[in-house]
Design an enzyme around this catalytic site. Structure first.
Site, PDB file in Angstrom:
ATOM      1  N   HIS A 262       8.954  -2.319   1.969  1.00  0.00           N
ATOM      2  CA  HIS A 262       9.820  -2.861   0.921  1.00  0.00           C
ATOM      3  C   HIS A 262       9.580  -4.340   0.667  1.00  0.00           C
ATOM      4  O   HIS A 262      10.174  -4.934  -0.239  1.00  0.00           O
ATOM      5  CB  HIS A 262      11.278  -2.618   1.330  1.00  0.00           C
ATOM      6  CG  HIS A 262      12.235  -2.596   0.200  1.00  0.00           C
ATOM      7  ND1 HIS A 262      13.273  -3.493   0.078  1.00  0.00           N
ATOM      8  CD2 HIS A 262      12.312  -1.793  -0.881  1.00  0.00           C
ATOM      9  CE1 HIS A 262      13.962  -3.238  -1.014  1.00  0.00           C
ATOM     10  NE2 HIS A 262      13.397  -2.221  -1.623  1.00  0.00           N
ATOM     11  N   HIS A 484      18.671  -6.867  -9.409  1.00  0.00           N
ATOM     12  CA  HIS A 484      17.821  -6.262  -8.391  1.00  0.00           C
ATOM     13  C   HIS A 484      17.574  -7.273  -7.263  1.00  0.00           C
ATOM     14  O   HIS A 484      16.950  -6.974  -6.265  1.00  0.00           O
ATOM     15  CB  HIS A 484      16.489  -5.826  -9.014  1.00  0.00           C
ATOM     16  CG  HIS A 484      15.665  -4.961  -8.122  1.00  0.00           C
ATOM     17  ND1 HIS A 484      14.621  -5.445  -7.372  1.00  0.00           N
ATOM     18  CD2 HIS A 484      15.731  -3.636  -7.859  1.00  0.00           C
ATOM     19  CE1 HIS A 484      14.071  -4.458  -6.687  1.00  0.00           C
ATOM     20  NE2 HIS A 484      14.723  -3.352  -6.949  1.00  0.00           N
TER      21      HIS A 484
END
Length: 596
Positions: A262, A484
């Protein structure tokens, strides 16, 4: 209007240019011209055009209607309006007709998967590859702006990503585009990109011309890496053998279930040195053009001379090399050798906080690393018990049936073990978008695909709602731009300063931060990376007048949920129409997969 035959725009239906001169000079799909010239201000009309488009996404796999894969996702929709079908002043780059994207969701577009490009014939394809006059006419202006950016960029704070179509007042001094970052130092010789999800075609198009030949090493989780490698091989055997030749895909092993790669990291090598960029955006168009994201850029680090210390005098460098060594790939080993030859002593503005999958007893990664840094660098005499812990994120993991299962320990770490607070936990607030925020966002429900909080997770932790606060960002014009970005901070009661501030890829989850086991080991599942801003004194909140201080991405003070507010949950159906006239879900394809 000129009667001279027009060249076909090389971007065709993917074109995001709104300049009228460009629209008049180059041929676009009729829906693009209709929406840009006839229906200004009407998002509903543009949605209808998109619905009637002749290009329909292929669906190789039908899901029940929801995507639950990993920690980020982007829906694929026939009904979602693209950037080219919106009025020229609108702000919504396409996700519906995107090229194939790897990650939580693969977007299938007929014009891409059925041909090597946009489905045009050979003659049109040749025209498509020519540089447009519009590109040439704007390049000088763009170069001047990048020169100003290069000379004024600050390293003691992060920047937002630019939102396409946003008024300059919301971007000036505080926002960077992907191309801005890539263009800081002239010719790039090699770049290393660490990410979760990538759109290869968009990535290659965004690289500036002066970096057109440099290799790009792309680090992805092993499953995502295989998808990219398979696609490159298919293209090499068809009509585009050279297009992806500069891409080197590096699979990253994920030893624990539900883990993801990630991390969002760039290492940019130029003739003048290297820069390190830590950010929160995937390498896809929508993440960089229509989301609220954060980007930190290091100073340019020069090559060391023979007489310099190998460590370069930098704690930043030492930790970065240890983090990269943990990948245990030949590509990261090579990167470590390269970076060891650069002087990073000038990088003193931040501390790195990384997560690496595994069972850890040292203090190098995850929650243990953050605890170590906060304990060492925060002056507790300046931080009173009334200072609250505030975070915002785009996904939430399974935290337990009550706060004692994991969150209380997490908050205690963010209090940095302040002895005066041991019996008085700090107020914890979680800024998270509501259903109304997503529905009324620039993207509408489509933006909710990047906020994949799930019903079964939320139903197990209803207590968390009491900590939730609305997402709004009025001061920076991003209240309707889906967040985000992931941040963690310790906020003063007067809202004018923070004890420290963390920008990171890590969402609020055990997978990202780690779970402390009974034997004291910390179990971390995912790769993550962030930058911690901390100093001997609290940091001032950003001041527009002086262009100084730390950006806090949401309005202050955080506003707790009211009775009618509901957190956005991605796998629930919503019948009320969004800003583009859609209901949710919108024709999604993908696999069901739970991160926690």
């Amino acid at each position: 209007m000129s009667t001279t035959p027009k060249q076909r725009c090389k971007y065709w239906d993917k074109c995001y240019r709104k300049n009228e001169e460009h629209l008049e000079q180059f041929l676009h799909p009729q829906s693009h011209r209709d929406d840009n010239q006839k229906t200004r201000g009407s998002a509903t009309s543009s949605s209808k055009v998109a619905k009637n488009s002749s290009e329909k996404p292929e669906q190789s796999q039908k899901s029940p209607g929801f995507i639950k894969k990993n920690s980020e996702s982007v829906p694929n929709s026939r009904n979602t309006p693209s950037a080219t079908s919106l009025p020229s002043k609108s702000v919504f780059p396409s996700t519906s007709k995107s090229k194939v994207v790897t990650g939580k969701t693969r977007l299938h577009a007929k014009s891409v998967t059925n041909s090597c490009g946009s489905g045009e014939d050979t003659k049109s394809s040749g025209k498509r590859n020519q540089l447009s006059d519009m590109d040439a006419s704007t390049s000088a202006s763009a170069a001047r702006k990048r020169q100003r950016t290069r000379s004024t960029i600050k390293h003691d704070r992060y920047y937002f990503t630019k939102v396409v179509g946003h008024p300059d007042k919301f971007s000036e001094n505080i926002a960077l585009s992907f191309r801005d970052v890539l263009s800081l130092d002239g010719k790039l010789t090699t770049t290393w990109q660490f990410t979760f999800m990538v759109d290869l075609d968009w990535l290659l198009e965004e690289y500036p011309d002066n970096a057109a030949e440099g290799p790009i090493l792309l680090f992805l989780g092993d499953k995502q890496a295989k998808e990219v490698q398979d696609r490159i091989m298919r293209q090499k055997t068809t009509c585009q053998p050279k297009k992806y030749s500069r891409i080197v895909v590096v699979p990253v092993s994920l030893p624990l279930t539900y883990g993801t790669h990630h991390t969002k990291l760039m290492v940019l090598q130029s003739e003048g040195g290297v820069r390190v960029v830590v950010h929160t955006a995937n390498l896809v168009q929508s993440d960089w053009t229509v989301k609220t994201q954060g980007v930190w850029v290091s100073p340019l680090c020069p090559a060391m001379s023979e007489h310099d210390s190998p460590a370069g005098g930098s704690d930043f460098k030492s930790y970065l090399l240890k983090y990269l060594e943990a990948y245990k790939t030949s590509a990261t080993d090579q990167l470590v050798r390269i970076l060891s030859k650069y002087d990073m002593s000038g990088v003193t503005q931040v501390k790195l906080v990384g997560s690496v999958p595994g069972l850890h007893t040292n203090r190098l990664f995850g929650l243990y690393r953050l605890e170590q840094l906060l304990s060492r660098y925060v002056d507790h005499s300046r931080v009173r018990p009334g200072w609250r812990v505030v975070t915002n994120c785009s996904s939430i993991g399974s935290l337990g049936s009550d706060s004692a299962d994991w969150l209380d320990h997490f908050v205690s770490v963010l209090q940095a073990g302040n002895s005066s607070e041991t019996s008085r936990p700090a107020l914890f607030q979680l800024v998270f978008p509501t259903v109304d925020m997503i529905r009324n966002s620039l993207e509408g429900y489509c933006g909710g695909g990047s906020v994949p909080y799930q019903l079964k997770t939320h139903s197990r932790q209803p207590w968390l709602r009491a900590h939730m606060c609305n997402w709004d960002c009025k001061d920076y014009g991003r209240s309707r731009v889906v967040p985000h970005i992931k941040t963690y901070t310790r906020l003063a009661p007067d809202m004018k300063s923070v004890a420290w501030f963390l920008l990171t890829s890590a969402n609020l989850s055990k997978a990202a931060w780690g779970q402390k086991l009974s034997d004291g080991r910390l179990r971390v599942r995912s790769y993550e990376l962030g930058v911690l801003f901390v100093g001997p004194e609290p940091l001032k909140v950003y001041n527009k007048e002086t262009d100084s201080g730390m950006l806090v991405p949401y309005s202050l003070p955080p506003r707790p949920y009211g009775k009618a507010d509901k957190p956005w949950i991605a796998d629930v159906a919503y019948s009320q129409l969004d800003t583009h006239g859609n209901k949710w879900p919108i024709d999604l394809v993908g696999e069901n997969f739970d991160i926690d």
